[in-house]
Structure formats: C-alpha cells, structure tokens
Design an enzyme around this catalytic site. Structure first.
Site, PDB file in Angstrom:
ATOM      1  N   LYS A   1       5.104 -38.596   4.681  1.00  0.00           N
ATOM      2  CA  LYS A   1       4.413 -39.562   3.802  1.00  0.00           C
ATOM      3  C   LYS A   1       2.896 -39.406   3.932  1.00  0.00           C
ATOM      4  O   LYS A   1       2.171 -39.502   2.951  1.00  0.00           O
ATOM      5  CB  LYS A   1       4.840 -40.988   4.143  1.00  0.00           C
ATOM      6  CG  LYS A   1       6.241 -41.300   3.651  1.00  0.00           C
ATOM      7  CD  LYS A   1       6.734 -42.679   4.061  1.00  0.00           C
ATOM      8  CE  LYS A   1       8.201 -42.817   3.676  1.00  0.00           C
ATOM      9  NZ  LYS A   1       8.845 -44.018   4.186  1.00  0.00           N
TER      10      LYS A   1
ATOM     11  N   ASN B   1      13.364 -57.363  -0.909  1.00  0.00           N
ATOM     12  CA  ASN B   1      13.714 -56.906   0.439  1.00  0.00           C
ATOM     13  C   ASN B   1      13.298 -57.970   1.459  1.00  0.00           C
ATOM     14  O   ASN B   1      12.834 -59.043   1.076  1.00  0.00           O
ATOM     15  CB  ASN B   1      13.034 -55.559   0.722  1.00  0.00           C
ATOM     16  CG  ASN B   1      11.536 -55.662   0.591  1.00  0.00           C
ATOM     17  OD1 ASN B   1      10.893 -56.390   1.331  1.00  0.00           O
ATOM     18  ND2 ASN B   1      10.967 -54.959  -0.387  1.00  0.00           N
TER      19      ASN B   1
HETATM   20  O1  PMT Z   1       6.305 -58.141   6.135  1.00  0.00           O
HETATM   21  P1  PMT Z   1       6.937 -58.131   7.518  1.00  0.00           P
HETATM   22  O2  PMT Z   1       8.203 -58.964   7.582  1.00  0.00           O
HETATM   23  O3  PMT Z   1       5.948 -58.506   8.601  1.00  0.00           O
HETATM   24  O4  PMT Z   1       7.430 -56.628   7.827  1.00  0.00           O
HETATM   25  C1  PMT Z   1       6.480 -55.609   7.939  1.00  0.00           C
HETATM   26  C2  PMT Z   1       7.003 -54.311   7.324  1.00  0.00           C
HETATM   27  C3  PMT Z   1       8.232 -53.829   8.086  1.00  0.00           C
HETATM   28  C4  PMT Z   1       7.336 -54.504   5.852  1.00  0.00           C
HETATM   29  C5  PMT Z   1       5.821 -53.271   7.427  1.00  0.00           C
HETATM   30  O5  PMT Z   1       5.507 -53.097   8.795  1.00  0.00           O
HETATM   31  C6  PMT Z   1       6.175 -51.929   6.810  1.00  0.00           C
HETATM   32  O6  PMT Z   1       6.742 -51.059   7.428  1.00  0.00           O
HETATM   33  N1  PMT Z   1       5.795 -51.743   5.514  1.00  0.00           N
HETATM   34  C7  PMT Z   1       6.123 -50.516   4.743  1.00  0.00           C
HETATM   35  C8  PMT Z   1       7.533 -50.621   4.219  1.00  0.00           C
HETATM   36  C9  PMT Z   1       8.075 -49.307   3.669  1.00  0.00           C
HETATM   37  O7  PMT Z   1       9.175 -48.960   3.900  1.00  0.00           O
HETATM   38  O8  PMT Z   1       7.299 -48.587   2.988  1.00  0.00           O
HETATM   39  P2  PMT Z   1       7.730 -47.208   2.236  1.00  0.00           P
HETATM   40  O9  PMT Z   1       8.193 -46.209   3.226  1.00  0.00           O
HETATM   41  O10 PMT Z   1       8.627 -47.559   1.099  1.00  0.00           O
HETATM   42  O11 PMT Z   1       6.344 -46.805   1.671  1.00  0.00           O
HETATM   43  C10 PMT Z   1       5.363 -46.103   2.408  1.00  0.00           C
HETATM   44  C11 PMT Z   1       3.997 -46.661   2.078  1.00  0.00           C
HETATM   45  O12 PMT Z   1       3.762 -46.576   0.665  1.00  0.00           O
HETATM   46  C12 PMT Z   1       3.814 -48.136   2.432  1.00  0.00           C
HETATM   47  O13 PMT Z   1       2.499 -48.245   2.895  1.00  0.00           O
HETATM   48  C13 PMT Z   1       3.997 -48.880   1.113  1.00  0.00           C
HETATM   49  O14 PMT Z   1       3.224 -50.075   1.062  1.00  0.00           O
HETATM   50  C14 PMT Z   1       3.472 -47.858   0.113  1.00  0.00           C
HETATM   51  N2  PMT Z   1       4.133 -47.949  -1.201  1.00  0.00           N
HETATM   52  C15 PMT Z   1       5.461 -47.659  -1.354  1.00  0.00           C
HETATM   53  C16 PMT Z   1       6.032 -47.696  -2.616  1.00  0.00           C
HETATM   54  C17 PMT Z   1       5.227 -48.038  -3.732  1.00  0.00           C
HETATM   55  N3  PMT Z   1       5.730 -48.101  -4.949  1.00  0.00           N
HETATM   56  N4  PMT Z   1       3.925 -48.323  -3.552  1.00  0.00           N
HETATM   57  C18 PMT Z   1       3.363 -48.282  -2.310  1.00  0.00           C
HETATM   58  O15 PMT Z   1       2.185 -48.565  -2.171  1.00  0.00           O
END
Ligand code: PMT
Length: 401
Positions: free
Chosen positions: A337, A210
């Site tokens: 979440k 991504n």
């Molecule tokens: O890296 P940059 O370009 O600076 O951009 C920053 C960002 C947009 C990536 C960041 O600010 C951000 O939003 N990160 C979370 C991205 C996301 O969509 O996460 P999620 O909704 O898929 O997951 C929620 C949380 O669970 C996150 O904290 C993620 O790290 C965690 N997660 C998700 C899936 C997984 N298998 N393991 C996890 O730990």
C-alpha cells in the site's frame, strides 16, 4: 488553558513536608479533567496517609514495587502502560538523585526507569540542599534527558530558612501539566485527518459500513492539535466528541469524504488517513425500501475512489500517512500500500476480532513503515499511541528539526 480531559496522570509523591500540598494538587488535576493515580514513596507515607490520596483521586494508591494484585505482580509495568505522563511532586533531593542515577529500588524510581512517558519533577527541599552542586548536577542531567523541571519557588521555608526550594503551588503545577502534552513539534503546520467508517446506502433504511469507531483518528487529531498544528478532521458518522481546537467536517459516504478532503487539501502539510473507507458503494441506490419478497438478492457494487491515493497524487502533495488494517502478512501488505499509493508512511494494525486492538478498541498496536525504516509500537492506549505517532511524523516530515 486547554482541557486535560481524560489525560491519565501518575502523581509520584515523595517524602517532604510539601506532600500535604499534593493532596490539593490531586483535586486541581481532577478539576482539569485528569484521571489521577498516586504512587507514594515510603518517606511520603511518613507525612501523609495513602487513604487521603485514595479518597481524592478515587483510585487505589500504589506503594509497593511488587504488587500481588497486579497482573504478573508487576505493578510498575502496568502503571507505566496506563499513564500519559508522570509528575513527581514534591520531588525531594533524594528522588531527584535516584532519577539522575537511574536507581530502581522502589516503585516510583522503577516506574520512571521503565517508561518513555513525559516526566516532570517539582522540586521541594531546603534551600541549601537545592543549591548544592550535587543536586544542581542531578537537575542538569534530568533536563538533558528532557525531564521537565518545574520550580522551585523562593521564599520562607518550613525549616525556617529563606531561599529557593519551595514547591510550586498546586494550581500552577496543574496548569503546567499542559506543557507536557503541548510539544509544538507541528507548530505552524496544517494537518488533515480522516477518521471513522463511511456508510454506503443500499436503500433509504439500510447501508453498508464497518466497525470503525473513529477513536484512532480522533486521538491523532487531538495529538496533532496539541503538537501545535491547525487540524481539520474529516470524519465519517461516529458519536465522539470533537477534540478542543479541531475543525470537524462531518461526512457519511466515501464520496462525501473525498469531496471534503479535496476541499481542505490545499495548503495542507500532512494528511493522515485513519478512516476505514468503504472500498465499494452500490452501483445504484434503491429509491425505495427493498421488499423481502425475493429468495435471493443480488446487489451490484462499484468501486469507490481512493481518497488517500487521490490526495497523494496531487502535484503539491502533503506528507501522506496511510493506515492499514490487516489480518495477516502485515509487512508485505502494508509495504504494498505504501508503494502503490505513493505514501510517505504507513501504519499497519492487526485486526483479528480481539477487543484489545484495532477496530473499536481503546488501545492499539502499530507497525509503522516508511521507505527505509520501520518502527513497532506495542499495545497502548490510542491517545498515547497517537502522540508517539505524531512525534514520529514530525521527525520525518521535518527531518532538519
Ligand atoms: O476507528 P477505530 O475503531 O479507532 O479503528 C481504527 C482503524 C482500525 C480503523 C484504523 O487504525 C485503521 O486501520 N484504518 C485503516 C483501515 C483500512 O483497512 O484501510 P484500507 O487498508 O482499506 O486502506 C488503506 C488506506 O487507504 C487507509 O489509510 C484508508 O483510510 C485509505 N483509503 C482506503 C480506501 C479508500 N477508498 N480511500 C482511502 O483513503
């Protein structure tokens, strides 16, 4: 002293003879890696030419409250958004009095009123003016509002008198700029942070990933180390420099990121998951490069384990902070979440292809939620946002401090 690389310092110069030393201060700050912009009061311009500061800082000097060149002619708002901290050197008795009273009748005083940035004043004035009850009252009021007061030194003065009121030397001021960022709010704590994307192999030459650049996570790591924490940064593949003092663990896939986090989670006080972890990986990675001889290609994906939820469900779980990139219904999805993953806090950012926030941008806007509260941070550089967030996390992780 830790490097001040990429720190944006707004240097306010007011009208005193010590203004000549501020030219050297600009050089010193630049040598320490700072990007410096100078704001001069009318009095300062009687002692020094703006051109001197422009040449030394490499940036235009700001002198007027209403700046036709600034967007919406509000230069003070733009400058306040740009900076990481404000240092006023020399700070005359008059500027100190304006700050204490909250007067906003020129660019420098308005800027200080229109910001929550850390501010330091470096007094320089006649010893009698410094020791006057009015100035001492004003200094007390500034200290009470967490404005740092550096100096003054004692010795012979330009007016021929001897006493306290000399501006500190530029080298010492430059060294003290570090103090503005080293808050100590996480002193003695261990913090683990995930950052960047993961890459899930399809075959030996292709992968799923991504747009995460790691900028948000690296900024959080830098802010945490500045706040005194021992920081482990578990990162996916990104091309960013490791912040000074941070232990970096490189990973590629979500499974590797999980293994690394489990290895470093013992004894961890705070876990901040900024990484954009792939939700799925290939059920089976192809051993050889897939040939393009099919009209259609079906790839079967299997779900990756959730790293954040895994760490948050540990018996001695750290204070867990998640991030959520959402395109709509920010609060509802983020709160979902927070509850599902049993988090202490979640930081939601809107991602909508705008280059100004979220993935791969230098700045971001966050909506932070916890059980009984929320806070909104408007768009600002990720470095500054990270510092504000670390402060918020420190207040919630240690409610007694
Ligand atoms: O890296 P940059 O370009 O600076 O951009 C920053 C960002 C947009 C990536 C960041 O600010 C951000 O939003 N990160 C979370 C991205 C996301 O969509 O996460 P999620 O909704 O898929 O997951 C929620 C949380 O669970 C996150 O904290 C993620 O790290 C965690 N997660 C998700 C899936 C997984 N298998 N393991 C996890 O730990």
């Amino acid at each position: 002293m830790r490097s001040l690389k990429n720190k944006r310092i707004l240097l306010g110069v007011s009208g005193g003879i010590a203004a000549y030393k501020s030219a050297d201060l600009v050089r010193r700050l630049a040598e320490h890696g700072c990007d410096v912009r100078v704001v001069m009061t009318r009095g300062a311009q009687e002692f020094m030419q703006p051109l001197t500061f422009q040449a030394l800082s490499g940036n235009p000097v700001h002198t007027d409250l209403l700046d036709p060149k600034a967007e919406a002619a509000m230069g003070h708002i733009e400058l306040a958004r740009w900076a990481d901290a404000i240092v006023i050197a020399p700070a005359t008795a008059d500027v100190i009095a304006k700050l204490a009273a909250g007067t906003a009748d020129d660019l420098l005083s308005t800027l200080c009123l229109a910001t929550s940035l850390p501010i330091a004043v470096v007094p320089a004035m006649n010893q009698q003016m410094w020791s006057s009850p009015a100035t001492q009252d004003n200094i007390e009021r500034l200290r009470h509002r967490d404005v740092a007061v550096w100096g003054p030194g004692s010795g012979s003065q330009a007016c021929g008198e001897v006493g306290a009121g000399r501006m500190l030397e530029p080298l010492e001021i430059a060294e003290r700029v570090n103090d503005l960022f080293n808050t100590g709010s996480l002193a003695g704590l261990r913090v683990m942070i995930t950052a960047g994307p993961t890459q899930e192999n399809i075959d030996p030459v292709r992968y799923l990933t991504n747009h995460s650049s790691g900028k948000m996570g690296f900024a959080v790591a830098q802010a945490a180390v500045e706040a005194g924490a021992v920081v482990t940064l578990v990162t996916g593949p990104v091309s960013l420099e490791t912040p000074e003092g941070v232990e970096r663990v490189n990973t590629t896939t979500a499974q590797q990121m999980l293994e690394a986090c489990e290895e470093y989670a013992d004894g961890c006080d705070i876990f901040i998951a900024t990484a954009a972890v792939a939700d799925y990986r290939l059920a089976e990675v192809n051993e050889h490069k897939i040939k393009k001889d099919h009209e259609e290609l079906v790839i079967t994906l299997t779900k990756n384990e959730d790293i954040l939820a895994t760490i948050a469900s540990r018996e001695e779980a750290p204070f867990c902070v998640g991030f959520a990139a959402e395109t709509q219904n920010i609060e509802t999805y983020a709160m979902g979440k927070l509850q599902r993953k049993k988090l202490s806090m979640i930081c939601a950012n809107r991602v909508h292809g705008d280059s100004n926030t979220g993935f791969n941008a230098d700045s971001n806007e966050l909506h932070v939620y916890w059980e009984n509260g929320k806070k909104h941070y408007p768009n600002m550089p990720k470095t500054r946002l990270a510092r504000e967030l670390i402060q918020l996390i420190a207040e919630h992780q240690q409610p007694d401090i």
